[in-house]
Design an enzyme around this catalytic site. Structure first.
Site, mmCIF file in Angstrom:
data_model
loop_
_atom_site.group_PDB
_atom_site.id
_atom_site.type_symbol
_atom_site.label_atom_id
_atom_site.label_comp_id
_atom_site.label_asym_id
_atom_site.label_seq_id
_atom_site.Cartn_x
_atom_site.Cartn_y
_atom_site.Cartn_z
ATOM 1 N N ASP A 188 -5.788 12.087 -58.068
ATOM 2 C CA ASP A 188 -6.893 12.504 -58.768
ATOM 3 C C ASP A 188 -7.356 12.042 -60.157
ATOM 4 O O ASP A 188 -6.829 11.396 -60.883
ATOM 5 C CB ASP A 188 -6.647 14.151 -59.132
ATOM 6 C CG ASP A 188 -7.855 14.945 -59.273
ATOM 7 O OD1 ASP A 188 -9.517 14.053 -58.839
ATOM 8 O OD2 ASP A 188 -7.773 15.720 -59.924
ATOM 9 N N GLY A 227 -13.250 9.514 -59.999
ATOM 10 C CA GLY A 227 -14.287 9.146 -60.186
ATOM 11 C C GLY A 227 -14.636 9.748 -61.315
ATOM 12 O O GLY A 227 -15.316 8.347 -62.069
ATOM 13 N N ARG A 228 -13.824 9.848 -62.339
ATOM 14 C CA ARG A 228 -13.866 10.252 -63.667
ATOM 15 C C ARG A 228 -13.832 8.186 -64.253
ATOM 16 O O ARG A 228 -14.143 8.091 -65.277
ATOM 17 C CB ARG A 228 -13.451 10.853 -64.047
ATOM 18 C CG ARG A 228 -13.884 12.832 -64.454
ATOM 19 C CD ARG A 228 -12.965 13.894 -64.427
ATOM 20 N NE ARG A 228 -11.756 13.677 -63.420
ATOM 21 C CZ ARG A 228 -11.054 14.913 -63.757
ATOM 22 N NH1 ARG A 228 -10.665 14.813 -64.667
ATOM 23 N NH2 ARG A 228 -9.709 14.622 -62.456
ATOM 24 N N TRP A 229 -12.616 8.185 -63.893
ATOM 25 C CA TRP A 229 -11.925 6.914 -64.634
ATOM 26 C C TRP A 229 -13.061 5.496 -63.862
ATOM 27 O O TRP A 229 -13.655 4.776 -65.170
ATOM 28 C CB TRP A 229 -11.127 6.239 -63.074
ATOM 29 C CG TRP A 229 -10.345 4.810 -63.712
ATOM 30 C CD1 TRP A 229 -9.545 4.513 -64.225
ATOM 31 C CD2 TRP A 229 -10.670 3.580 -63.119
ATOM 32 N NE1 TRP A 229 -9.546 3.276 -64.305
ATOM 33 C CE2 TRP A 229 -10.329 2.387 -63.216
ATOM 34 C CE3 TRP A 229 -12.067 2.847 -62.417
ATOM 35 C CZ2 TRP A 229 -10.309 1.072 -63.780
ATOM 36 C CZ3 TRP A 229 -12.113 1.688 -61.894
ATOM 37 C CH2 TRP A 229 -11.436 1.254 -62.734
ATOM 38 N N ARG A 266 -18.996 5.529 -58.660
ATOM 39 C CA ARG A 266 -17.549 6.435 -57.867
ATOM 40 C C ARG A 266 -16.990 5.670 -56.878
ATOM 41 O O ARG A 266 -15.411 5.681 -56.896
ATOM 42 C CB ARG A 266 -17.965 7.040 -57.510
ATOM 43 C CG ARG A 266 -17.996 8.978 -58.059
ATOM 44 C CD ARG A 266 -18.393 10.428 -57.542
ATOM 45 N NE ARG A 266 -18.096 11.087 -56.719
ATOM 46 C CZ ARG A 266 -16.938 11.500 -57.485
ATOM 47 N NH1 ARG A 266 -17.224 11.830 -59.284
ATOM 48 N NH2 ARG A 266 -15.685 12.226 -56.727
ATOM 49 N N HIS A 321 -12.785 4.571 -56.298
ATOM 50 C CA HIS A 321 -11.693 4.734 -54.993
ATOM 51 C C HIS A 321 -11.394 3.621 -54.504
ATOM 52 O O HIS A 321 -9.691 3.172 -54.250
ATOM 53 C CB HIS A 321 -12.507 5.241 -54.673
ATOM 54 C CG HIS A 321 -12.734 6.475 -54.229
ATOM 55 N ND1 HIS A 321 -12.512 8.012 -54.512
ATOM 56 C CD2 HIS A 321 -14.286 7.394 -53.460
ATOM 57 C CE1 HIS A 321 -13.348 8.978 -54.818
ATOM 58 N NE2 HIS A 321 -14.490 8.919 -54.623
ATOM 59 N N ASN A 374 -13.444 17.895 -49.269
ATOM 60 C CA ASN A 374 -13.566 16.334 -49.586
ATOM 61 C C ASN A 374 -15.152 16.071 -48.674
ATOM 62 O O ASN A 374 -15.911 15.601 -48.981
ATOM 63 C CB ASN A 374 -12.941 15.453 -49.261
ATOM 64 C CG ASN A 374 -12.294 15.208 -50.476
ATOM 65 O OD1 ASN A 374 -11.016 15.021 -50.774
ATOM 66 N ND2 ASN A 374 -12.456 16.068 -51.387
ATOM 67 N N ARG A 410 -18.641 16.007 -49.805
ATOM 68 C CA ARG A 410 -18.894 15.386 -51.200
ATOM 69 C C ARG A 410 -20.026 13.934 -50.719
ATOM 70 O O ARG A 410 -20.927 14.465 -49.490
ATOM 71 C CB ARG A 410 -17.984 14.212 -51.483
ATOM 72 C CG ARG A 410 -17.015 14.787 -52.297
ATOM 73 C CD ARG A 410 -15.652 13.414 -53.028
ATOM 74 N NE ARG A 410 -14.799 14.348 -53.619
ATOM 75 C CZ ARG A 410 -13.734 14.184 -54.022
ATOM 76 N NH1 ARG A 410 -14.607 12.844 -54.547
ATOM 77 N NH2 ARG A 410 -13.234 14.774 -55.100
ATOM 78 N N ARG A 421 0.748 15.207 -60.412
ATOM 79 C CA ARG A 421 -1.119 15.247 -60.388
ATOM 80 C C ARG A 421 -1.703 14.605 -61.924
ATOM 81 O O ARG A 421 -1.380 15.070 -62.189
ATOM 82 C CB ARG A 421 -1.365 16.664 -60.195
ATOM 83 C CG ARG A 421 -3.144 16.797 -59.943
ATOM 84 C CD ARG A 421 -3.626 18.495 -59.818
ATOM 85 N NE ARG A 421 -5.397 17.879 -59.677
ATOM 86 C CZ ARG A 421 -5.555 18.603 -58.768
ATOM 87 N NH1 ARG A 421 -5.456 19.378 -57.932
ATOM 88 N NH2 ARG A 421 -7.173 18.713 -58.434
ATOM 89 N N GLU A 461 9.304 20.643 -58.905
ATOM 90 C CA GLU A 461 9.013 20.128 -60.076
ATOM 91 C C GLU A 461 7.802 19.730 -60.414
ATOM 92 O O GLU A 461 7.260 18.840 -59.408
ATOM 93 C CB GLU A 461 10.133 19.113 -60.390
ATOM 94 C CG GLU A 461 11.685 19.860 -60.572
ATOM 95 C CD GLU A 461 11.884 20.670 -61.314
ATOM 96 O OE1 GLU A 461 11.155 20.554 -63.017
ATOM 97 O OE2 GLU A 461 12.950 21.540 -61.426
HETATM 98 C C1 FPP Z 1 -9.858 12.071 -55.886
HETATM 99 O O1 FPP Z 1 -10.585 11.803 -57.078
HETATM 100 C C2 FPP Z 1 -9.554 10.872 -55.447
HETATM 101 C C3 FPP Z 1 -10.128 11.192 -53.884
HETATM 102 C C4 FPP Z 1 -10.474 12.595 -53.457
HETATM 103 C C5 FPP Z 1 -9.665 10.024 -52.872
HETATM 104 C C6 FPP Z 1 -7.848 9.617 -52.614
HETATM 105 C C7 FPP Z 1 -8.153 8.607 -52.203
HETATM 106 C C8 FPP Z 1 -7.728 6.816 -52.392
HETATM 107 C C9 FPP Z 1 -7.165 7.234 -53.862
HETATM 108 C C10 FPP Z 1 -7.976 5.918 -52.230
HETATM 109 C C11 FPP Z 1 -6.614 5.818 -51.872
HETATM 110 C C12 FPP Z 1 -6.406 5.867 -50.002
HETATM 111 C C13 FPP Z 1 -5.384 6.055 -49.148
HETATM 112 C C14 FPP Z 1 -4.829 6.207 -48.578
HETATM 113 C C15 FPP Z 1 -6.005 4.224 -48.403
HETATM 114 P P1 FPP Z 1 -12.284 12.166 -57.058
HETATM 115 O O2 FPP Z 1 -13.013 11.273 -56.850
HETATM 116 O O3 FPP Z 1 -12.280 13.600 -57.307
HETATM 117 O O4 FPP Z 1 -12.125 12.097 -59.120
HETATM 118 P P2 FPP Z 1 -12.512 13.020 -60.111
HETATM 119 O O5 FPP Z 1 -11.912 14.679 -59.750
HETATM 120 O O6 FPP Z 1 -12.797 11.659 -61.413
HETATM 121 O O7 FPP Z 1 -14.145 12.899 -59.838
#
Ligand code: FPP
Length: 240
Positions: free
Chosen positions: A14, A17-19, A27, A31, A62, A65, A181, A200
């Site tokens: 997780d 997006g915030r990163w 966003r 990813h 998701n 989105r 997480r 854990e």
């Molecule tokens: C949650 O962050 C992340 C996701 C919904 C996507 C996870 C996908 C990857 C890490 C890409 C690579 C994965 C594979 C298997 C190729 P968020 O977008 O919800 O972040 P936020 O809470 O800051 O908005």
């Protein structure tokens, strides 16, 4: 470093997006950075002899989105499974998927099927990618498969208990020992509910793109310092 006590780590990746937002980027850039972080982590996991790594790539929810973000993620999955996984294949990683293929784009399903076929005989480690996934939905699918086997006489009711039931889940994996997480939130978010029963939990403030193999090592070291009693009593320590 890792022995039989630690077989399975699961990660809710997780904070992509915030990163990105914190850096004034789109966003999608988050990813992409997340997928680079995952590749590094997965390769490291094989090096330290972890046998099972599960990651939450895309939850069924998701799909709520924007179309643009969903499509970007799907393209990224295809890129990852068709190009970037070469190194993982060389290291002997088997890739499996949990979740439903219903509603996924055809080209995504094809890329998933290809990587599963290419890696099916690998035995060094298993990467379980949860894509279009929900934990409660997985349990319902398992109940349906169990029901069909019962009706068709393929299984006897007495054969199924909380350990053997896992064969009806999307993949028959060992219980999760560590759940990580990233991204500050402290929730399970419908992730691998059946397999998490004694995990854990580690909730990290770091956004996933900044989560490094060293951070994983620190969590593993902490895990080895933690005493796990599975509801029982450790007689050496607790009998006074
Ligand atoms: C949650 O962050 C992340 C996701 C919904 C996507 C996870 C996908 C990857 C890490 C890409 C690579 C994965 C594979 C298997 C190729 P968020 O977008 O919800 O972040 P936020 O809470 O800051 O908005």
């Amino acid at each position: 470093m890792i022995d039989d006590k630690l077989k399975h780590i699961a990660i809710i990746m997780d904070g992509n997006g915030r990163w990105a937002e914190a850096r004034g980027k789109k966003r999608s850039a988050g990813h992409k950075a997340g997928s680079d972080a995952l590749e590094k982590l997965a390769l490291h996991a094989v090096d330290i002899d972890l046998k099972y790594l599960s990651v939450y790539a895309f939850s069924t929810d998701n799909f709520k989105r924007s179309k643009e973000e969903v499509n970007y993620l799907m393209d990224l999955f295809i890129e990852m499974f068709s190009k970037n996984y070469k190194k993982m294949l060389e290291k002997g990683v088997k890739v499996v998927f949990s979740g439903s293929k219903e509603g996924l784009r055809e080209d995504v399903v094809k890329a998933m099927d290809d990587i599963v076929t290419k890696s099916q005989n690998n035995t060094n480690a298993t990467l379980n990618v949860c894509l279009n996934y929900g934990g409660r939905e997985e349990i319902i699918r398992a109940a349906e498969r169990y029901h069909d086997d019962l009706v068709n006489g393929k299984v006897k009711k007495e054969e199924i208990n909380r350990d053997t039931f896992t064969r009806y889940l999307d993949n028959d994996l060992p219980p999760i020992d560590i759940l990580i997480r990233t991204g500050k939130e402290k929730r399970v978010s419908n992730f691998m509910l059946y397999q998490l029963y004694y995990a854990e939990m580690y909730f990290e403030d770091t956004y996933f793109p900044d989560f490094t193999p060293e951070m994983l090592d620190n969590i593993i070291a902490d895990f080895y310092g933690v005493e796990r009693r599975f509801g029982g009593i450790n007689y050496e320590k607790d009998s006074r």
